[in-house]
Design a protein around this motif. Structure first.
Motif, PDB file in Angstrom:
ATOM      1  N   UNK A  10     -53.190  56.653  37.031  1.00  0.00           N
ATOM      2  CA  UNK A  10     -51.970  55.969  36.599  1.00  0.00           C
ATOM      3  C   UNK A  10     -52.104  54.468  36.846  1.00  0.00           C
ATOM      4  N   UNK A  11     -51.149  53.723  36.323  1.00  0.00           N
ATOM      5  CA  UNK A  11     -51.151  52.271  36.529  1.00  0.00           C
ATOM      6  C   UNK A  11     -51.060  51.940  38.020  1.00  0.00           C
ATOM      7  N   UNK A  12     -50.183  52.616  38.757  1.00  0.00           N
ATOM      8  CA  UNK A  12     -50.043  52.325  40.186  1.00  0.00           C
ATOM      9  C   UNK A  12     -51.321  52.649  40.948  1.00  0.00           C
ATOM     10  N   UNK A  13     -52.005  53.721  40.576  1.00  0.00           N
ATOM     11  CA  UNK A  13     -53.280  54.033  41.211  1.00  0.00           C
ATOM     12  C   UNK A  13     -54.322  52.954  40.888  1.00  0.00           C
ATOM     13  N   UNK A  14     -54.270  52.443  39.675  1.00  0.00           N
ATOM     14  CA  UNK A  14     -55.171  51.364  39.278  1.00  0.00           C
ATOM     15  C   UNK A  14     -54.910  50.107  40.109  1.00  0.00           C
ATOM     16  N   UNK A  25     -63.191  41.105  36.006  1.00  0.00           N
ATOM     17  CA  UNK A  25     -61.854  41.622  35.765  1.00  0.00           C
ATOM     18  C   UNK A  25     -61.930  43.058  35.265  1.00  0.00           C
ATOM     19  N   UNK A  26     -60.851  43.791  35.509  1.00  0.00           N
ATOM     20  CA  UNK A  26     -60.753  45.170  35.065  1.00  0.00           C
ATOM     21  C   UNK A  26     -59.436  45.375  34.336  1.00  0.00           C
ATOM     22  N   UNK A  27     -59.444  46.307  33.391  1.00  0.00           N
ATOM     23  CA  UNK A  27     -58.231  46.763  32.734  1.00  0.00           C
ATOM     24  C   UNK A  27     -58.190  48.275  32.813  1.00  0.00           C
ATOM     25  N   UNK A  28     -57.005  48.811  32.583  1.00  0.00           N
ATOM     26  CA  UNK A  28     -56.825  50.263  32.542  1.00  0.00           C
ATOM     27  C   UNK A  28     -56.504  50.648  31.108  1.00  0.00           C
ATOM     28  N   UNK A  29     -57.373  51.465  30.507  1.00  0.00           N
ATOM     29  CA  UNK A  29     -57.191  51.897  29.125  1.00  0.00           C
ATOM     30  C   UNK A  29     -57.052  53.410  29.089  1.00  0.00           C
ATOM     31  N   UNK A  30     -55.839  53.869  28.817  1.00  0.00           N
ATOM     32  CA  UNK A  30     -55.582  55.307  28.696  1.00  0.00           C
ATOM     33  C   UNK A  30     -56.093  56.080  29.914  1.00  0.00           C
ATOM     34  N   UNK A  31     -55.821  55.545  31.094  1.00  0.00           N
ATOM     35  CA  UNK A  31     -56.183  56.229  32.333  1.00  0.00           C
ATOM     36  C   UNK A  31     -57.586  55.963  32.826  1.00  0.00           C
ATOM     37  N   UNK A  32     -58.371  55.189  32.093  1.00  0.00           N
ATOM     38  CA  UNK A  32     -59.751  54.904  32.490  1.00  0.00           C
ATOM     39  C   UNK A  32     -59.897  53.427  32.849  1.00  0.00           C
ATOM     40  N   UNK A  33     -60.574  53.157  33.955  1.00  0.00           N
ATOM     41  CA  UNK A  33     -60.833  51.780  34.372  1.00  0.00           C
ATOM     42  C   UNK A  33     -61.969  51.213  33.526  1.00  0.00           C
ATOM     43  N   UNK A  34     -61.738  50.033  32.952  1.00  0.00           N
ATOM     44  CA  UNK A  34     -62.723  49.398  32.083  1.00  0.00           C
ATOM     45  C   UNK A  34     -63.067  48.029  32.663  1.00  0.00           C
ATOM     46  N   UNK A  35     -64.345  47.800  32.941  1.00  0.00           N
ATOM     47  CA  UNK A  35     -64.792  46.489  33.400  1.00  0.00           C
ATOM     48  C   UNK A  35     -64.856  45.545  32.209  1.00  0.00           C
ATOM     49  N   UNK A  64     -38.863  25.807  30.273  1.00  0.00           N
ATOM     50  CA  UNK A  64     -38.935  26.562  31.528  1.00  0.00           C
ATOM     51  C   UNK A  64     -40.004  27.656  31.472  1.00  0.00           C
ATOM     52  N   UNK A  65     -41.196  27.280  31.034  1.00  0.00           N
ATOM     53  CA  UNK A  65     -42.288  28.231  30.870  1.00  0.00           C
ATOM     54  C   UNK A  65     -43.417  27.910  31.846  1.00  0.00           C
ATOM     55  N   UNK A  66     -44.266  28.894  32.080  1.00  0.00           N
ATOM     56  CA  UNK A  66     -45.456  28.684  32.908  1.00  0.00           C
ATOM     57  C   UNK A  66     -46.590  29.567  32.392  1.00  0.00           C
ATOM     58  N   UNK A  67     -47.802  29.166  32.723  1.00  0.00           N
ATOM     59  CA  UNK A  67     -48.999  29.942  32.371  1.00  0.00           C
ATOM     60  C   UNK A  67     -49.694  30.316  33.674  1.00  0.00           C
ATOM     61  N   UNK A  68     -49.582  31.567  34.104  1.00  0.00           N
ATOM     62  CA  UNK A  68     -50.194  31.956  35.383  1.00  0.00           C
ATOM     63  C   UNK A  68     -51.711  32.035  35.275  1.00  0.00           C
ATOM     64  N   UNK A  69     -52.368  31.863  36.422  1.00  0.00           N
ATOM     65  CA  UNK A  69     -53.820  31.993  36.444  1.00  0.00           C
ATOM     66  C   UNK A  69     -54.269  33.414  36.169  1.00  0.00           C
ATOM     67  N   UNK A  70     -53.608  34.362  36.791  1.00  0.00           N
ATOM     68  CA  UNK A  70     -53.931  35.778  36.602  1.00  0.00           C
ATOM     69  C   UNK A  70     -52.653  36.590  36.657  1.00  0.00           C
ATOM     70  N   UNK A  71     -52.620  37.656  35.869  1.00  0.00           N
ATOM     71  CA  UNK A  71     -51.536  38.625  36.006  1.00  0.00           C
ATOM     72  C   UNK A  71     -51.958  39.902  35.296  1.00  0.00           C
ATOM     73  N   UNK A  72     -51.304  40.967  35.675  1.00  0.00           N
ATOM     74  CA  UNK A  72     -51.486  42.248  34.996  1.00  0.00           C
ATOM     75  C   UNK A  72     -50.258  42.516  34.146  1.00  0.00           C
ATOM     76  N   UNK A  73     -50.484  43.010  32.950  1.00  0.00           N
ATOM     77  CA  UNK A  73     -49.396  43.353  32.040  1.00  0.00           C
ATOM     78  C   UNK A  73     -49.349  44.869  31.930  1.00  0.00           C
ATOM     79  N   UNK A  74     -48.203  45.437  32.264  1.00  0.00           N
ATOM     80  CA  UNK A  74     -48.064  46.896  32.222  1.00  0.00           C
ATOM     81  C   UNK A  74     -47.279  47.303  30.980  1.00  0.00           C
ATOM     82  N   UNK A  75     -47.943  47.946  30.003  1.00  0.00           N
ATOM     83  CA  UNK A  75     -47.223  48.473  28.836  1.00  0.00           C
ATOM     84  C   UNK A  75     -46.288  49.607  29.248  1.00  0.00           C
ATOM     85  N   UNK A  76     -45.552  50.119  28.277  1.00  0.00           N
ATOM     86  CA  UNK A  76     -44.602  51.199  28.568  1.00  0.00           C
ATOM     87  C   UNK A  76     -45.318  52.446  29.061  1.00  0.00           C
TER      88      UNK A  76
END
Length: 203
Positions: A10-14, A25-35, A64-76
């Motif tokens: 899950x996203x929280x486990x990731x 960097x890593x992303x989570x794609x359909x439950x799989x960790x992708x480098x 009133x905008x900002x561009x963060x250095x890093x962040x994770x985006x969690x889809x629905x």
């Protein structure tokens, strides 16, 4: 050395798994960790160029905008998590984000003004999967900067050529406009932005 996880997570486990001070960097794609592969010099140059130009617009217009250095985006869906190349956040909306202050995680499309992806070899995910996820989240504007013309013909035409695709939410669905050569890129988030496709693609 990073531990390998083979079962879907899950996203929280990731988030719990994500190594501190990771070299990549890593992303989570359909439950799989992708480098995520390191970007090329051109990829990095384009990312830096767009970030700089948008920063200038934010400061010039005192938005009133900002561009963060890093962040994770969690889809629905709970089995994915993405790291955009560039994300412009509305600081006034961040107080509604339950995980932003402690984890730098964005869960609400209303927090995002603009999201930019520089295409690499995995163009299928950018055009097919991520665009769909961002549409469902209600992210109002999504750019796909395909500087090598890698995308499928149904996305960028035939013959393929370097293309910037700008997706905007209209009545709950993405509509796309494409820009090439000396065409000025039209942005709803930054309507006064004076950038041509050529300036971005040749950065």
């Amino acid at each position: 050395m990073t531990q390998t996880i083979t079962k879907p997570i899950s996203f929280d486990e990731f988030v719990a798994w994500y190594p501190e001070n990771a070299a990549c960097k890593y992303e989570l794609h359909n439950g799989a960790i992708v480098e995520m592969p390191l970007g090329t010099g051109a990829h990095s140059n384009i990312t830096g160029f767009i970030t700089g130009e948008i920063h200038f617009e934010i400061r010039r217009l005192q938005l009133p905008y900002s561009i963060p250095g890093d962040c994770l985006l969690k889809p629905l869906e709970d089995e994915s998590g993405y790291q955009p190349d560039i994300i412009v956040l509305d600081r006034e909306q961040l107080s509604k984000e339950p995980r932003w202050q402690k984890e730098s995680i964005i869960t609400l499309g209303s927090s995002v003004r603009l999201l930019v992806k520089i295409v690499c070899i995995n163009w299928h995910k950018d055009y097919l999967i991520k665009a769909g996820d961002y549409e469902l989240m209600g992210i109002p504007e999504y750019w796909i900067v395909d500087y090598l013309g890698l995308g499928g013909r149904r996305f960028i035409g035939n013959p393929k050529s370097p293309t910037i695709s700008v997706y905007n939410i209209i009545d709950g669905e993405y509509e796309v406009k494409q820009f090439r050569d000396d065409e000025r890129v039209e942005s709803l988030a930054f309507p006064e932005l004076q950038l041509t496709a050529a300036q971005i693609l040749q950065a």
